[in-house]
Structures are given as C-alpha cells and as structure tokens.
Design an enzyme around this catalytic site. Structure first.
Site, PDB file in Angstrom:
ATOM      1  N   LYS A   1      39.138  49.982  42.705  1.00  0.00           N
ATOM      2  CA  LYS A   1      38.865  48.826  41.841  1.00  0.00           C
ATOM      3  C   LYS A   1      37.517  48.326  42.308  1.00  0.00           C
ATOM      4  O   LYS A   1      37.405  48.194  43.386  1.00  0.00           O
ATOM      5  CB  LYS A   1      40.137  47.956  41.830  1.00  0.00           C
ATOM      6  CG  LYS A   1      41.239  48.352  41.540  1.00  0.00           C
ATOM      7  CD  LYS A   1      42.495  47.537  41.670  1.00  0.00           C
ATOM      8  CE  LYS A   1      42.934  47.544  43.459  1.00  0.00           C
ATOM      9  NZ  LYS A   1      43.886  46.723  43.615  1.00  0.00           N
TER      10      LYS A   1
ATOM     11  N   ASP B   1      54.887  47.682  28.853  1.00  0.00           N
ATOM     12  CA  ASP B   1      55.539  48.847  29.389  1.00  0.00           C
ATOM     13  C   ASP B   1      55.179  49.046  30.708  1.00  0.00           C
ATOM     14  O   ASP B   1      56.069  49.699  31.343  1.00  0.00           O
ATOM     15  CB  ASP B   1      55.550  49.874  28.374  1.00  0.00           C
ATOM     16  CG  ASP B   1      55.810  49.678  27.169  1.00  0.00           C
ATOM     17  OD1 ASP B   1      56.747  48.996  26.906  1.00  0.00           O
ATOM     18  OD2 ASP B   1      55.039  50.202  26.089  1.00  0.00           O
TER      19      ASP B   1
ATOM     20  N   ASP C   1      45.328  39.622  42.999  1.00  0.00           N
ATOM     21  CA  ASP C   1      44.975  38.345  43.660  1.00  0.00           C
ATOM     22  C   ASP C   1      43.317  38.159  43.747  1.00  0.00           C
ATOM     23  O   ASP C   1      42.822  36.957  43.882  1.00  0.00           O
ATOM     24  CB  ASP C   1      45.481  38.261  45.115  1.00  0.00           C
ATOM     25  CG  ASP C   1      44.761  39.153  45.944  1.00  0.00           C
ATOM     26  OD1 ASP C   1      44.521  40.435  45.504  1.00  0.00           O
ATOM     27  OD2 ASP C   1      44.103  38.730  47.032  1.00  0.00           O
TER      28      ASP C   1
END
Lengths: 323, 323
Positions: B247, B45, B272
């Site tokens: 991250k 979702d 990536d």
C-alpha cells in the site's frame, strides 16, 4: 572545396602554443605544451589535489606522479591532498601515501573526516557536555579525538549485531547527543540507523555527513558511498539533507581556509570529477581548476555542447606536468 | 445576534442521523450512530483491513475487535487482512493473529511479501532460469518459495558479515539475477547493499520493494522501515525508484484482485493511515474507505481545511462497529 581545406593540425597547434593562456578558449589542454604549463603553474602558489583517480587508481600509482609533486615543491608551491574518503584519518592517509611512494606531511592532508571534526569543534563550537553520534568508521573517530570531541557509536561493538528487545525500549532522543555524523560505514547495520534516527528526533540535533558521494569507487567498480549511509535517514526524516563536509560542499572549503589561510585567487583545484572536484574549485572562487582524464570524467564530459562544469585547463594525466 | 445562535450540538446530531449517509458531508463519523453503521455496512461485501493501528497497537488487541470481525462474518462479509509488513509470511501472520485472539484463514491474509511473490510469478512471469536477489527477511523467502521462485540473498549467512577482499573482486551483475526485491531487513549490511547494487547494474534487472514505508512503528516509536532499505539503492542509482508492491501502490491492489476477484464497488478499505490505507482505497476505486483513530492519523488530519486525503467515514475505533 580545395581552397577551404583547413591548415594541417600541426600548424594549428603551433599557433595555439604561441598565444598566452588567458586568450585561449577554456578548457585549455596542457598536455605536451611546456610553455602553457609554465604559464599555468606560475599563476598559483597552492595546489589542492584530489587523490583517487588523480594520483592513483585503486592501489596503483599513476605515472610520474612523484616527479610532478617534486617539480611543484621545488618551485615553492604548497600542496594539500583533499579527499572525501572518511574511512581514513590524516595519519592513515599519510601511511597510504607513503606506501605508494608519496612523501607527505600530516598538515598537507585534508580529509572529510578531519573537515567534519574541524566544523564541529570550530564552527559549531560544540560544548564539552554535548556528544556526536557516529555512523562511520575508525577514521572519523580518530579525527574527532584529535579535536577533543566526545562521541559514541562508530566502531563500538555495542552498536553492531541484531537489535535486542531492550534496544526497542531504550532507543530514543538524548539531550546530550546534538550531532549525528554519517560517513562511509562498511559495518552499517539496522541498529545504527535506528539509533541515529532516534537521536535526530531531538530538534536540536544536527545532521552532518562527511560527504554525500553516492558511490565509492574501488576495484574498478562502484560500491555504496558515504551518501548512501545518510540516505535512509534522509528518507525517514521526510527529505531532510545532512550538511556535507566533503567536496563539493563549501563547508569543506571554509574548513580548509580556516586551517591554511591561503590566497584563493592563487590556488588551483586538481581533480578527476567534474561534479565534486571541479565544482568545488569553481564554487569556492579559486583562481583555477585543472582536470585530469585518469579518473571518472572524460574529455567529452566538459568539451560537449552545454557542458555544465568546465575546468580552466586539463591534462591527459597529472604526470604530464613533469614534462 | 440572539436569533442567529446555532441549535445546540445534540439537536444537530439528531438531524444528521436521520439523513441517509449519501447526503451527508464526507467524512461521516459513524461512532455511536447505529443507523448510519447499518447503512454503511450494507454497502459492502468485502472489507480490506489494515492491521497495526486498526486491530491492535504494538502487541495489544484493541477493544471489541474480535466481536466486530464476528459481526461482519456473521453478516456474510468477506474479510482480508492487508499488511505492508514484509517480515512475516501469511503463515507467520496467521499465528500472530491467533496469538492476539483473532482467528483467520491463510487465504484471508495478504501481506506485501506475498504481494511481491504474486507480482513476480504472475505479472512478471519470471522464467525458472532467472533468480531474485532478496534484501529482506524470512517472510519474503517463505512467500517466494510458495510461488516456486528461485532466490538468493535474504537470510543466507554468506550475505552477512564484513566484506572480504574477494567480495570486491567477485561482486558484479549476473545475467541470471533479474529482480532485486527489498523489504524490511533488520540485518541489513554493506555487503547486501553492495551486492544488490551490482545486480542492478544489469539493465534487465528489475528493482522491486515489498513496500516503501519510510518507518516501521513499534514500541510506541518509529524505526527504519522497508523504504529505508531501498533508499540507499535509489540514491546510488541516481534517483531510480523501486516498484512498490505494498500500500498505497496499485500493484498490490492488482495482486489482491487477481487472487480474490471481488467487486471493487462493494469493497471497503479500513485503515489508520491516510497516505497508505485510505489513499490505497481511493486510488484503487473501491466503493468506500473507513478510517479509525487508533493509529497514525487523527481526526484533524482529514477534517482540516485543504486536507488532501479524506475517507468516506470514520470511527473512534474499529470496535465501535460492534455497537
């Protein structure tokens, strides 16, 4: 219990002084013990001195330093001032010493910027077609010049200020730049780090540092040191460490030896820091190491159980030698 | 040997496509396989998108990115753009996306500067009497402001330029400065590093980073990243690492979750880079991870024997989803 009481401290000290220095447990405290001092000094022809924390603190000369150096010189000892400070050339350092009242010859001074210049010219034997990128100050430039080494970067105004759009386009490896040399740079900026990193993309480019001290002590506090200038590059390069030309690296010892050709077994390193000065002397196989308590490390750092770096002898302060 | 010859590649591929995605060996290549793509998309979702190397390269939008985002939105998928770039606020990022032709709402954007602001205000719950020292750019300032956090440093001109003699005297810990936050700062200088280090001498001062990427890719090259701004401090602090809010740190996942309250099992991370984006999704326990080959990592990086980070699926490029 009464019979087990140890003899008074005074009596103990008298016994210690009477024993020869070799038979005493390291480290031997020399302060206030003229016999031991005479015996210790007689073992050496050359004394390598760290400066800050040994001769002075900040801008204040420590007590009886001039007298001590006179005592050593009068007894024919060779003196070399060995400093990791890369911001000053030997000429600058001579002026700093003079300002504090210490007379010294250029040839008695050995700084990490000079050490790097000697290493590049006499160990790497850099050909005249190759250049050094400097992340550092004027002291490094002066020493590289004294060894006829071509350099770029350093105090060049083109390397300061914000990145321009064309910098992003043009920065890249350059086959003529085969050394990146980092020292303390109080004008460090993004542009210099970016440029140094791009030069290091050339697999033939060496990564050197005048020293890797993490901090620079001044004004009674710690500020970023030369090692904090190379740290971002090390991080960007996935952990690659620079070859350090300062204490405790033995590359500096090799450079000093190459210049002075002294007998190591009759040379003593004098310093305040265990992990730079004293380690430098021990790992270099010098005849002796002498710590003073006027700088970074304190008595407990080397007297405690399990201390890793222990000098041969120590003094409250250097001036205690001129009893 | 003739009978052992494997079937031709074409035949193999046809068999793969007919099998359900769950039964296939990870990572599944989705490019050119509409059935697998439909099946993959149906599992989620929410899609978290890394931006650079996924949506664009440098300043060039990658093919069919807008169409792909439309496909996802038309199927009712929630989209969040998750970036480690701390130099831009969400508002700046919205403009950047618009300039490239991607329409996005502020609430669809989650950058590491915003992540840090959320962490400071909602996790650390910094009281209004305490302040954050910023080693970073305007994007961080804007995001801290949006969370009513008091700060100093950053783009303040007083924190640039050379150290003055009085800086050496006055710099020191400050009980009101209880957070040092480092992000990418293309105006990094000695003064900022010195000040940040002094604040961190206060044992109550936290050490945060928007992200710890060592490099910042732009113009087809690598330049110093946010992690290279905190690296000198880590070195000076004897190896102390900042808490990273970008991250792959799960502190960023916690901040995203705190804001969006999505079902992790029905959320997919698209990126990536294996060691940031895909690791972020895997360690965060998301339902899926999708790699694209338009950025840092290539097919071989996750197909090779012993690959440590393997995505669930991958595409030649994101636009392959809009078949």
């Amino acid at each position: 219990m009464g019979t087990a009481t140890p003899p008074p401290a005074q009596a103990q000290q008298t016994i210690e002084v009477a024993e020869p220095i070799e038979s005493q447990k390291r480290p031997v405290k020399l302060t206030g013990k003229p016999e031991l001092i005479r015996e210790f000094l007689a073992r050496f022809d050359v004394f390598l001195f760290d400066c800050d924390g040994v001769l002075w603190q900040g801008d204040k000369l420590l007590p009886k330093v001039v007298e001590t150096l006179d005592v050593l010189r009068n007894r024919g000892k060779q003196i070399v001032f060995v400093t990791n400070n890369s911001t000053k050339s030997r000429e600058d350092y001579k002026k700093k010493l003079a300002k504090l009242g210490i007379q010294a010859e250029i040839d008695e001074i050995f700084g990490s910027a000079y050490s790097a210049a000697i290493y590049i010219s006499r160990v790497l034997c850099l050909p005249p077609t190759e250049r050094v990128y400097i992340l550092g100050e004027a002291g490094i430039e002066a020493e590289l010049r004294s060894e006829n080494i071509t350099f770029l970067g350093g105090t060049d105004p083109a390397d300061s200020g914000p990145m321009t759009p064309s910098d992003y386009e043009t920065f890249g490896p350059d086959p003529t730049v085969t050394v990146v040399l980092c020292g303390l740079d109080r004008n460090i900026c993004y542009k210099k780090l970016a440029r140094a990193y791009q030069f290091l993309q050339n697999p033939n480019c060496r990564f050197l540092a005048t020293n890797i001290d993490s901090t620079f002590p001044t004004h009674g506090k710690l500020f970023p040191g030369a090692g904090s200038m190379s740290a971002p590059l090390t991080y960007m390069l996935g952990g690659r460490q620079p070859v350090s030309l300062g204490k405790p690296s033995q590359a500096m010892m090799a450079a000093i030896e190459g210049k002075f050709r002294f007998d190591k077994s009759r040379t003593c390193m004098v310093g305040d820091r265990l992990n730079t000065d004293i380690t430098f002397g021990i790992e270099g196989g010098l005849g002796g190491t002498l710590a003073v308590l006027t700088g970074v490390n304190k008595e407990d750092d080397f007297l405690k159980e399990g201390a890793e770096v222990v000098p041969d002898a120590y003094l409250e302060m250097l001036g205690d030698l001129a009893y």
